[in-house]
Design a protein around this motif. Structure first.
Motif, PDB file in Angstrom:
ATOM      1  N   GLY A  11       0.818  -1.207   0.000  1.00  0.00           N
ATOM      2  CA  GLY A  11       0.000   0.000   0.000  1.00  0.00           C
ATOM      3  C   GLY A  11       0.853   1.258   0.000  1.00  0.00           C
ATOM      4  O   GLY A  11       0.541   2.239  -0.674  1.00  0.00           O
ATOM      5  N   ALA A  12       1.954   1.220   0.743  1.00  0.00           N
ATOM      6  CA  ALA A  12       2.867   2.373   0.768  1.00  0.00           C
ATOM      7  C   ALA A  12       3.513   2.583  -0.597  1.00  0.00           C
ATOM      8  O   ALA A  12       3.734   3.722  -1.014  1.00  0.00           O
ATOM      9  CB  ALA A  12       3.931   2.174   1.841  1.00  0.00           C
ATOM     10  N   ALA A  13       3.808   1.496  -1.306  1.00  0.00           N
ATOM     11  CA  ALA A  13       4.398   1.626  -2.644  1.00  0.00           C
ATOM     12  C   ALA A  13       3.409   2.266  -3.610  1.00  0.00           C
ATOM     13  O   ALA A  13       3.767   3.175  -4.379  1.00  0.00           O
ATOM     14  CB  ALA A  13       4.845   0.261  -3.156  1.00  0.00           C
ATOM     15  N   VAL A  14       2.160   1.832  -3.568  1.00  0.00           N
ATOM     16  CA  VAL A  14       1.139   2.430  -4.436  1.00  0.00           C
ATOM     17  C   VAL A  14       0.933   3.889  -4.052  1.00  0.00           C
ATOM     18  O   VAL A  14       0.856   4.770  -4.918  1.00  0.00           O
ATOM     19  CB  VAL A  14      -0.185   1.643  -4.367  1.00  0.00           C
ATOM     20  N   THR A  15       0.881   4.160  -2.748  1.00  0.00           N
ATOM     21  CA  THR A  15       0.724   5.532  -2.266  1.00  0.00           C
ATOM     22  C   THR A  15       1.873   6.410  -2.740  1.00  0.00           C
ATOM     23  O   THR A  15       1.665   7.567  -3.138  1.00  0.00           O
ATOM     24  CB  THR A  15       0.624   5.550  -0.733  1.00  0.00           C
ATOM     25  N   THR A  16       3.082   5.875  -2.729  1.00  0.00           N
ATOM     26  CA  THR A  16       4.253   6.622  -3.202  1.00  0.00           C
ATOM     27  C   THR A  16       4.065   7.029  -4.655  1.00  0.00           C
ATOM     28  O   THR A  16       4.311   8.188  -5.029  1.00  0.00           O
ATOM     29  CB  THR A  16       5.533   5.779  -3.038  1.00  0.00           C
ATOM     30  N   PHE A 113       7.306   6.717   1.021  1.00  0.00           N
ATOM     31  CA  PHE A 113       8.515   6.192   0.392  1.00  0.00           C
ATOM     32  C   PHE A 113       9.384   5.442   1.401  1.00  0.00           C
ATOM     33  O   PHE A 113       9.919   4.372   1.091  1.00  0.00           O
ATOM     34  CB  PHE A 113       9.315   7.314  -0.264  1.00  0.00           C
ATOM     35  N   LEU A 114       9.526   5.980   2.608  1.00  0.00           N
ATOM     36  CA  LEU A 114      10.316   5.293   3.637  1.00  0.00           C
ATOM     37  C   LEU A 114       9.768   3.902   3.910  1.00  0.00           C
ATOM     38  O   LEU A 114      10.526   2.943   4.070  1.00  0.00           O
ATOM     39  CB  LEU A 114      10.341   6.102   4.936  1.00  0.00           C
ATOM     40  N   ASN A 115       8.447   3.792   3.963  1.00  0.00           N
ATOM     41  CA  ASN A 115       7.837   2.493   4.218  1.00  0.00           C
ATOM     42  C   ASN A 115       7.998   1.566   3.013  1.00  0.00           C
ATOM     43  O   ASN A 115       8.368   0.401   3.155  1.00  0.00           O
ATOM     44  CB  ASN A 115       6.362   2.667   4.570  1.00  0.00           C
ATOM     45  N   ALA A 116       7.731   2.084   1.831  1.00  0.00           N
ATOM     46  CA  ALA A 116       7.798   1.261   0.619  1.00  0.00           C
ATOM     47  C   ALA A 116       9.219   0.774   0.345  1.00  0.00           C
ATOM     48  O   ALA A 116       9.436  -0.396   0.031  1.00  0.00           O
ATOM     49  CB  ALA A 116       7.271   2.034  -0.580  1.00  0.00           C
ATOM     50  N   ALA A 117      10.192   1.661   0.455  1.00  0.00           N
ATOM     51  CA  ALA A 117      11.567   1.325   0.074  1.00  0.00           C
ATOM     52  C   ALA A 117      12.347   0.617   1.181  1.00  0.00           C
ATOM     53  O   ALA A 117      13.154  -0.260   0.896  1.00  0.00           O
ATOM     54  CB  ALA A 117      12.311   2.598  -0.345  1.00  0.00           C
ATOM     55  N   PHE A 118      12.102   1.015   2.420  1.00  0.00           N
ATOM     56  CA  PHE A 118      12.938   0.514   3.518  1.00  0.00           C
ATOM     57  C   PHE A 118      12.169  -0.223   4.607  1.00  0.00           C
ATOM     58  O   PHE A 118      12.773  -0.712   5.566  1.00  0.00           O
ATOM     59  CB  PHE A 118      13.715   1.675   4.151  1.00  0.00           C
TER      60      PHE A 118
END
Length: 138
Positions: A11-16, A113-118
Protein backbone atom coordinates in the motif's frame (compact mmCIF):
# COMPACT_ATOMS: atom_id res chain seq x y z
CA UNK A 1 -6.07 -10.49 14.29
CA UNK A 2 -2.66 -9.74 12.85
CA UNK A 3 -2.17 -8.81 9.20
CA UNK A 4 0.33 -9.87 6.54
CA UNK A 5 3.19 -7.38 6.92
CA UNK A 6 3.65 -7.21 3.15
CA UNK A 7 0.21 -5.62 2.66
CA UNK A 8 0.92 -2.23 4.25
CA UNK A 9 4.26 -2.05 2.46
CA UNK A 10 2.53 -2.71 -0.86
CA UNK A 11 0.00 0.00 0.00
CA UNK A 12 2.87 2.37 0.77
CA UNK A 13 4.40 1.63 -2.64
CA UNK A 14 1.14 2.43 -4.44
CA UNK A 15 0.72 5.53 -2.27
CA UNK A 16 4.25 6.62 -3.20
CA UNK A 17 3.40 6.41 -6.89
CA UNK A 18 0.09 8.24 -6.46
CA UNK A 19 1.61 11.06 -4.38
CA UNK A 20 4.53 11.42 -6.80
CA UNK A 21 1.99 11.73 -9.61
CA UNK A 22 0.16 14.40 -7.61
CA UNK A 23 3.36 16.43 -7.34
CA UNK A 24 4.24 15.95 -11.02
CA UNK A 25 0.78 16.81 -12.34
CA UNK A 26 -0.50 19.12 -9.63
CA UNK A 27 -3.75 17.16 -9.68
CA UNK A 28 -5.91 17.93 -6.67
CA UNK A 29 -8.33 15.24 -7.86
CA UNK A 30 -5.65 12.59 -7.63
CA UNK A 31 -4.82 13.84 -4.14
CA UNK A 32 -8.53 13.63 -3.32
CA UNK A 33 -8.44 9.95 -4.35
CA UNK A 34 -5.45 9.35 -2.08
CA UNK A 35 -7.21 11.19 0.74
CA UNK A 36 -10.19 8.85 0.32
CA UNK A 37 -7.85 5.84 0.33
CA UNK A 38 -6.27 7.10 3.58
CA UNK A 39 -9.73 7.69 5.09
CA UNK A 40 -10.87 4.16 4.27
CA UNK A 41 -7.64 2.72 5.68
CA UNK A 42 -7.96 4.77 8.86
CA UNK A 43 -11.64 3.89 9.33
CA UNK A 44 -11.59 0.21 8.45
CA UNK A 45 -7.93 -0.76 8.75
CA UNK A 46 -5.39 -1.21 6.00
CA UNK A 47 -6.85 -4.56 4.97
CA UNK A 48 -10.07 -2.76 4.01
CA UNK A 49 -8.40 0.11 2.19
CA UNK A 50 -8.44 0.09 -1.63
CA UNK A 51 -4.77 -0.84 -1.76
CA UNK A 52 -5.23 -3.53 0.89
CA UNK A 53 -8.04 -5.05 -1.13
CA UNK A 54 -5.90 -4.91 -4.27
CA UNK A 55 -3.06 -6.63 -2.39
CA UNK A 56 -5.35 -9.42 -1.14
CA UNK A 57 -7.08 -9.97 -4.48
CA UNK A 58 -4.21 -9.62 -6.95
CA UNK A 59 -0.78 -9.59 -5.30
CA UNK A 60 -0.97 -11.94 -2.32
CA UNK A 61 -2.21 -14.97 -4.32
CA UNK A 62 0.95 -14.69 -6.45
CA UNK A 63 3.25 -14.64 -3.41
CA UNK A 64 4.16 -17.41 -1.04
CA UNK A 65 2.44 -17.64 2.31
CA UNK A 66 3.19 -14.78 4.69
CA UNK A 67 6.14 -15.24 7.01
CA UNK A 68 5.73 -12.02 8.99
CA UNK A 69 2.64 -10.63 10.61
CA UNK A 70 2.00 -7.35 12.42
CA UNK A 71 -0.64 -5.78 14.57
CA UNK A 72 -3.13 -3.77 12.49
CA UNK A 73 -3.28 -0.80 14.88
CA UNK A 74 0.04 0.91 13.98
CA UNK A 75 -0.60 0.86 10.20
CA UNK A 76 -4.17 2.05 10.83
CA UNK A 77 -2.80 4.98 12.84
CA UNK A 78 -0.34 5.67 10.00
CA UNK A 79 -3.29 5.86 7.60
CA UNK A 80 -4.90 8.46 9.89
CA UNK A 81 -1.70 10.50 9.88
CA UNK A 82 -1.59 10.25 6.08
CA UNK A 83 -5.21 11.37 6.00
CA UNK A 84 -4.34 14.54 7.94
CA UNK A 85 -1.45 15.40 5.62
CA UNK A 86 -3.48 14.65 2.49
CA UNK A 87 -6.38 16.72 3.84
CA UNK A 88 -4.07 19.66 4.49
CA UNK A 89 -2.66 19.16 0.99
CA UNK A 90 -6.15 19.33 -0.48
CA UNK A 91 -6.84 22.58 1.34
CA UNK A 92 -3.61 23.98 -0.06
CA UNK A 93 -4.34 22.88 -3.62
CA UNK A 94 -7.98 23.98 -3.66
CA UNK A 95 -8.04 27.05 -1.40
CA UNK A 96 -4.39 28.04 -1.20
CA UNK A 97 -1.70 28.70 -0.54
CA UNK A 98 -0.30 26.32 -3.14
CA UNK A 99 2.93 25.83 -1.19
CA UNK A 100 0.87 24.28 1.63
CA UNK A 101 -0.55 21.70 -0.76
CA UNK A 102 2.90 20.90 -2.08
CA UNK A 103 4.52 20.73 1.36
CA UNK A 104 1.85 18.49 2.87
CA UNK A 105 1.91 16.18 -0.16
CA UNK A 106 5.71 16.04 -0.05
CA UNK A 107 5.65 15.10 3.64
CA UNK A 108 3.15 12.30 3.00
CA UNK A 109 5.22 11.15 0.02
CA UNK A 110 8.40 11.04 2.12
CA UNK A 111 6.70 8.88 4.76
CA UNK A 112 5.17 6.53 2.17
CA UNK A 113 8.51 6.19 0.39
CA UNK A 114 10.32 5.29 3.64
CA UNK A 115 7.84 2.49 4.22
CA UNK A 116 7.80 1.26 0.62
CA UNK A 117 11.57 1.33 0.07
CA UNK A 118 12.94 0.51 3.52
CA UNK A 119 10.05 -0.94 5.51
CA UNK A 120 10.23 1.96 7.98
CA UNK A 121 6.74 3.20 8.84
CA UNK A 122 6.92 6.64 10.45
CA UNK A 123 3.26 6.58 11.46
CA UNK A 124 3.65 3.12 12.99
CA UNK A 125 6.71 4.22 14.97
CA UNK A 126 4.82 7.32 16.15
CA UNK A 127 1.93 5.11 17.27
CA UNK A 128 4.28 2.88 19.27
CA UNK A 129 6.00 5.89 20.83
CA UNK A 130 2.65 7.41 21.82
CA UNK A 131 1.58 4.08 23.33
CA UNK A 132 4.75 3.94 25.42
CA UNK A 133 4.22 7.49 26.65
CA UNK A 134 0.46 7.30 27.33
CA UNK A 135 -0.15 3.73 28.54
CA UNK A 136 0.97 3.17 32.14
CA UNK A 137 3.35 0.28 32.77
CA UNK A 138 1.80 -2.76 34.41
Amino acid sequence: MDIDARGPRFGAAVTTVVLAAVLITGSAWLLAWQTLAFALGAAGGVARSPYGRLFRAVVRPRLGPPTAFESPEPPRFAQAVGLVFAGVGLVGFWAGPAWLGLAATEAALAAAFLNAAFGYCLGCETYLLLRRVTVPAE
